[in-house]
Design a protein around this motif. Sequence first.
Motif, PDB file in Angstrom:
ATOM      1  N   TYR A  45       7.131  15.984  15.204  1.00  0.00           N
ATOM      2  CA  TYR A  45       6.008  15.564  14.378  1.00  0.00           C
ATOM      3  C   TYR A  45       5.578  14.175  14.844  1.00  0.00           C
ATOM      4  CZ  TYR A  45       7.441  19.342  11.276  1.00  0.00           C
ATOM      5  OH  TYR A  45       7.764  20.567  10.757  1.00  0.00           O
ATOM      6  N   ARG A  46       4.299  14.020  15.046  1.00  0.00           N
ATOM      7  CA  ARG A  46       3.777  12.734  15.500  1.00  0.00           C
ATOM      8  C   ARG A  46       2.988  12.081  14.372  1.00  0.00           C
ATOM      9  NH1 ARG A  46      -0.793  10.862  18.093  1.00  0.00           N
ATOM     10  NH2 ARG A  46      -1.672  12.970  18.229  1.00  0.00           N
ATOM     11  N   PHE A  47       3.421  10.876  14.025  1.00  0.00           N
ATOM     12  CA  PHE A  47       2.762  10.102  12.973  1.00  0.00           C
ATOM     13  C   PHE A  47       2.131   8.858  13.587  1.00  0.00           C
ATOM     14  CE2 PHE A  47       6.090  12.451  10.816  1.00  0.00           C
ATOM     15  CZ  PHE A  47       5.507  12.854   9.634  1.00  0.00           C
ATOM     16  N   GLU A  48       1.032   8.426  12.989  1.00  0.00           N
ATOM     17  CA  GLU A  48       0.378   7.184  13.403  1.00  0.00           C
ATOM     18  C   GLU A  48       0.287   6.247  12.205  1.00  0.00           C
ATOM     19  OE1 GLU A  48      -3.400   8.135  15.060  1.00  0.00           O
ATOM     20  OE2 GLU A  48      -2.559   8.949  16.928  1.00  0.00           O
ATOM     21  N   LEU A  49       0.535   4.954  12.476  1.00  0.00           N
ATOM     22  CA  LEU A  49       0.479   3.951  11.414  1.00  0.00           C
ATOM     23  C   LEU A  49      -0.913   3.928  10.805  1.00  0.00           C
ATOM     24  CD1 LEU A  49       2.358   1.805  10.141  1.00  0.00           C
ATOM     25  CD2 LEU A  49       1.326   0.134  11.702  1.00  0.00           C
ATOM     26  N   GLY A  50      -0.967   3.938   9.489  1.00  0.00           N
ATOM     27  CA  GLY A  50      -2.249   3.982   8.790  1.00  0.00           C
ATOM     28  C   GLY A  50      -2.975   2.649   8.822  1.00  0.00           C
ATOM     29  N   ASP A  51      -3.863   2.456   7.883  1.00  0.00           N
ATOM     30  CA  ASP A  51      -4.692   1.254   7.786  1.00  0.00           C
ATOM     31  C   ASP A  51      -3.808   0.011   7.838  1.00  0.00           C
ATOM     32  OD1 ASP A  51      -6.564  -0.661   7.322  1.00  0.00           O
ATOM     33  OD2 ASP A  51      -6.839  -0.165   5.195  1.00  0.00           O
ATOM     34  N   THR A  52      -3.945  -0.775   8.883  1.00  0.00           N
ATOM     35  CA  THR A  52      -3.064  -1.925   9.104  1.00  0.00           C
ATOM     36  C   THR A  52      -3.258  -3.021   8.066  1.00  0.00           C
ATOM     37  OG1 THR A  52      -4.687  -2.822  10.652  1.00  0.00           O
ATOM     38  CG2 THR A  52      -2.868  -1.541  11.568  1.00  0.00           C
ATOM     39  N   SER A  53      -4.399  -3.039   7.361  1.00  0.00           N
ATOM     40  CA  SER A  53      -4.628  -4.087   6.362  1.00  0.00           C
ATOM     41  C   SER A  53      -3.692  -3.937   5.168  1.00  0.00           C
ATOM     42  CB  SER A  53      -6.080  -4.053   5.876  1.00  0.00           C
ATOM     43  OG  SER A  53      -6.362  -2.812   5.238  1.00  0.00           O
ATOM     44  N   GLY A  54      -3.288  -2.688   4.877  1.00  0.00           N
ATOM     45  CA  GLY A  54      -2.390  -2.481   3.750  1.00  0.00           C
ATOM     46  C   GLY A  54      -0.938  -2.380   4.163  1.00  0.00           C
ATOM     47  N   ARG A  78       6.025  -2.298   2.823  1.00  0.00           N
ATOM     48  CA  ARG A  78       5.823  -0.854   2.875  1.00  0.00           C
ATOM     49  C   ARG A  78       4.891  -0.510   4.030  1.00  0.00           C
ATOM     50  NH1 ARG A  78       4.534   2.907  -2.321  1.00  0.00           N
ATOM     51  NH2 ARG A  78       6.619   2.115  -2.807  1.00  0.00           N
ATOM     52  N   TYR A  79       5.258   0.544   4.764  1.00  0.00           N
ATOM     53  CA  TYR A  79       4.455   1.026   5.895  1.00  0.00           C
ATOM     54  C   TYR A  79       4.189   2.525   5.684  1.00  0.00           C
ATOM     55  CZ  TYR A  79       6.226  -3.274   8.013  1.00  0.00           C
ATOM     56  OH  TYR A  79       6.560  -4.585   8.269  1.00  0.00           O
ATOM     57  N   THR A  80       2.936   2.924   5.910  1.00  0.00           N
ATOM     58  CA  THR A  80       2.545   4.321   5.734  1.00  0.00           C
ATOM     59  C   THR A  80       2.044   4.888   7.058  1.00  0.00           C
ATOM     60  OG1 THR A  80       1.929   3.919   3.432  1.00  0.00           O
ATOM     61  CG2 THR A  80       1.062   5.913   4.472  1.00  0.00           C
ATOM     62  N   PHE A  81       2.671   5.977   7.501  1.00  0.00           N
ATOM     63  CA  PHE A  81       2.285   6.678   8.727  1.00  0.00           C
ATOM     64  C   PHE A  81       1.621   8.000   8.342  1.00  0.00           C
ATOM     65  CE2 PHE A  81       5.713   3.905   9.972  1.00  0.00           C
ATOM     66  CZ  PHE A  81       5.417   3.517  11.263  1.00  0.00           C
ATOM     67  N   ASN A  82       0.503   8.312   8.997  1.00  0.00           N
ATOM     68  CA  ASN A  82      -0.207   9.564   8.746  1.00  0.00           C
ATOM     69  C   ASN A  82       0.158  10.600   9.799  1.00  0.00           C
ATOM     70  OD1 ASN A  82      -1.697   8.347   6.589  1.00  0.00           O
ATOM     71  ND2 ASN A  82      -3.019   7.389   8.121  1.00  0.00           N
ATOM     72  N   LEU A  83       0.346  11.846   9.364  1.00  0.00           N
ATOM     73  CA  LEU A  83       0.669  12.912  10.306  1.00  0.00           C
ATOM     74  C   LEU A  83      -0.524  13.154  11.217  1.00  0.00           C
ATOM     75  CD1 LEU A  83       2.779  15.046  11.142  1.00  0.00           C
ATOM     76  CD2 LEU A  83       1.666  16.625   9.550  1.00  0.00           C
ATOM     77  N   ASP A 105      13.515  -7.195  10.563  1.00  0.00           N
ATOM     78  CA  ASP A 105      12.796  -7.478  11.810  1.00  0.00           C
ATOM     79  C   ASP A 105      11.663  -6.469  11.965  1.00  0.00           C
ATOM     80  OD1 ASP A 105      11.893  -8.062  14.327  1.00  0.00           O
ATOM     81  OD2 ASP A 105      13.769  -7.557  15.365  1.00  0.00           O
ATOM     82  N   THR A 106      10.426  -6.931  11.941  1.00  0.00           N
ATOM     83  CA  THR A 106       9.270  -6.029  11.978  1.00  0.00           C
ATOM     84  C   THR A 106       9.018  -5.425  13.355  1.00  0.00           C
ATOM     85  OG1 THR A 106       7.791  -7.916  12.397  1.00  0.00           O
ATOM     86  CG2 THR A 106       8.133  -7.257  10.099  1.00  0.00           C
ATOM     87  N   SER A 107       9.764  -5.851  14.378  1.00  0.00           N
ATOM     88  CA  SER A 107       9.543  -5.305  15.718  1.00  0.00           C
ATOM     89  C   SER A 107       9.916  -3.834  15.809  1.00  0.00           C
ATOM     90  CB  SER A 107      10.343  -6.111  16.754  1.00  0.00           C
ATOM     91  OG  SER A 107      11.743  -5.955  16.549  1.00  0.00           O
ATOM     92  N   ILE A 108      10.656  -3.320  14.834  1.00  0.00           N
ATOM     93  CA  ILE A 108      11.030  -1.899  14.884  1.00  0.00           C
ATOM     94  C   ILE A 108       9.862  -1.003  14.487  1.00  0.00           C
ATOM     95  CG2 ILE A 108      13.426  -2.455  14.365  1.00  0.00           C
ATOM     96  CD1 ILE A 108      13.001  -1.408  11.560  1.00  0.00           C
ATOM     97  N   ILE A 109       8.807  -1.599  13.892  1.00  0.00           N
ATOM     98  CA  ILE A 109       7.652  -0.821  13.459  1.00  0.00           C
ATOM     99  C   ILE A 109       6.569  -0.882  14.524  1.00  0.00           C
ATOM    100  CG2 ILE A 109       5.828  -0.598  11.739  1.00  0.00           C
ATOM    101  CD1 ILE A 109       8.489   0.188  10.639  1.00  0.00           C
ATOM    102  N   GLY A 110       6.223   0.282  15.059  1.00  0.00           N
ATOM    103  CA  GLY A 110       5.117   0.384  16.008  1.00  0.00           C
ATOM    104  C   GLY A 110       3.973   1.155  15.395  1.00  0.00           C
ATOM    105  N   THR A 111       2.961   1.415  16.170  1.00  0.00           N
ATOM    106  CA  THR A 111       1.802   2.140  15.647  1.00  0.00           C
ATOM    107  C   THR A 111       1.991   3.644  15.686  1.00  0.00           C
ATOM    108  OG1 THR A 111       0.773   2.090  17.842  1.00  0.00           O
ATOM    109  CG2 THR A 111       0.222   0.291  16.317  1.00  0.00           C
ATOM    110  N   GLN A 112       3.047   4.103  16.383  1.00  0.00           N
ATOM    111  CA  GLN A 112       3.289   5.534  16.497  1.00  0.00           C
ATOM    112  C   GLN A 112       4.745   5.850  16.166  1.00  0.00           C
ATOM    113  OE1 GLN A 112       1.968   7.285  20.173  1.00  0.00           O
ATOM    114  NE2 GLN A 112       0.177   5.934  20.328  1.00  0.00           N
TER     115      GLN A 112
END
Length: 545
Positions: A45-54, A78-83, A105-112
């Motif tokens: 399953y591939r998720f993409e990080l949602g609206d970066t402002s939130g 909180r981080y929300t990824f969309n399918l 450490d926020t470096s573990i969060i990418g856009t995908q």
Amino acid sequence: MTDQSDITDWSRLCSVDGGRMAIQESGERIRSAGLTTGSTGSREYRFELGDTSGNGKTQHRVQIDPSNGQLHHREWCRYTFNLADETSSESEEVEFVVELPAETDTSIIGTQLTVTGAELAEAFDQSNHSVPVNRVAGLDVQKQQLRRFLQTDNSDWGLSNRSGILLEGPPGTGKTELVIETCEELFGGLPVTISGPEILSKWVGESERLLRKQFQEARGSTSQVLYIDEIDAIARSRSESTQEHSAQLVAQLLVLLDGIDAKKEDTPKVVASTNLAEVLDPALLRPGRLGNQPITFSRPDTQERMAIFHHYFEQIRTSSNGRLDAKIREAVTDPLNSGFLENLATETDGYTGADIEDTIVTAVTHLQAKQHNEFSQLTPSTIHDRITERNIQPQGPSFTEESIVTEATDSVQLHGNGQLVQLKAPITDEDIQSITSAWKQYVDGSDDEFVVRTVPSNQLIGPTPTETRDRVVTVFHHKPSTSLCLYLSDLPSVTCAVGHTSLADTVLETIHEQLLQWNEQNLLIYGQNKTDQSYLSAEHLDISE
């Protein structure tokens, strides 16, 4: 080619201490196992990080520590990824939500994020790491008890599980909201719900049929939880009921809770709520049914009201259009040092959680009606004005309370067994402190902090037997981490009316009930009546000076 910095590190994400996860579809929680339905666990399953402002915005949460009743403040991101899976239908709105402590450490969060169904099933443990739903606040003790009931599995020990539990307390204290929140977090779904008044029917046998239908629906539901709201409407004591169909409905409920079908593995757990526990049929409150250990809800104390106010202020702060005055924002981000929150909690003595919510909603509604300026903010004065308008009088008993450190004393000695002391009037503050110190030494010999609570006995009387019972329960209620010395002043003025009014009868009955449930570290002091006879049927301590 995708930059590696854009890839979310799944293994590190799963190992974050305190990290929480949830999967949602169209805003509703679903189980992680649902993503692998009809397919193999190897599917990616591939998720993409949602609206970066939130995403990554710090959220503040205040909780009550069940062990000591103190406020705790935690910060989360909180981080929300969309399918974004090409094989999924366009109507599929699946989100993967992760909540991490603010210091992570926020470096573990990418856009995908790419993850297999098997990895999700392995890492996603709903019972321990579910992102909070945040429907209620100030009910952490009750939530812990409810989660324990819903999660406990005694089958490995060769024992059956508890089939039901009762939530009892005044209206507006959050019973229904807590059940919904807990089921969403644990099971990714809502409980099947019965509203007591709605199930009643004028047709013979129809109410029983609807009851059986809801039990059957709960068996096949996601949560396998049946919630009966206002159970007092359908399960009043058969000995006091004048209608035959009421007795038949209670009998049907007993069969569903404790009959042959209730012994099957897929039997739903039953949670029932009421604010009239004393009218329920006693057979329901036996082990194997709703049990004799209810979860008690009371009007929130000062710390709990602070948590509730903070909860609603944080909802406004993180909303898309909500704006808070600087003083309220400071209360949200630094709640433990906020005099504003403490003052609000003091002003709203007697408020339930529903009252506090209505105060905030009314303040915001008033603000929007009065000011159409897009820069208008919710201010302390607006909230104070709404509190003044409501003018809710404290519905619980008024009493004085102080914490003292007991000191070694030889002036008073206690003898015998029991937790009650009866004294001749007049009783002074020095008498209370001396007896408290002697009691603490008598119990464990330590010099620990003790809470001394003085209650005028006329404060135990409410306008109805139900409200009178609530007042007595409130007087006896205290944090488990503290020892309580309770002095009921002028109690003979109430007990002399026993047998003449149901209110006085209720006071005496409820005092006895509370004494049976009391911690052995607590002490009750009261005055003698004119006959010098004890009117509380429990063991008393003798005093010598």
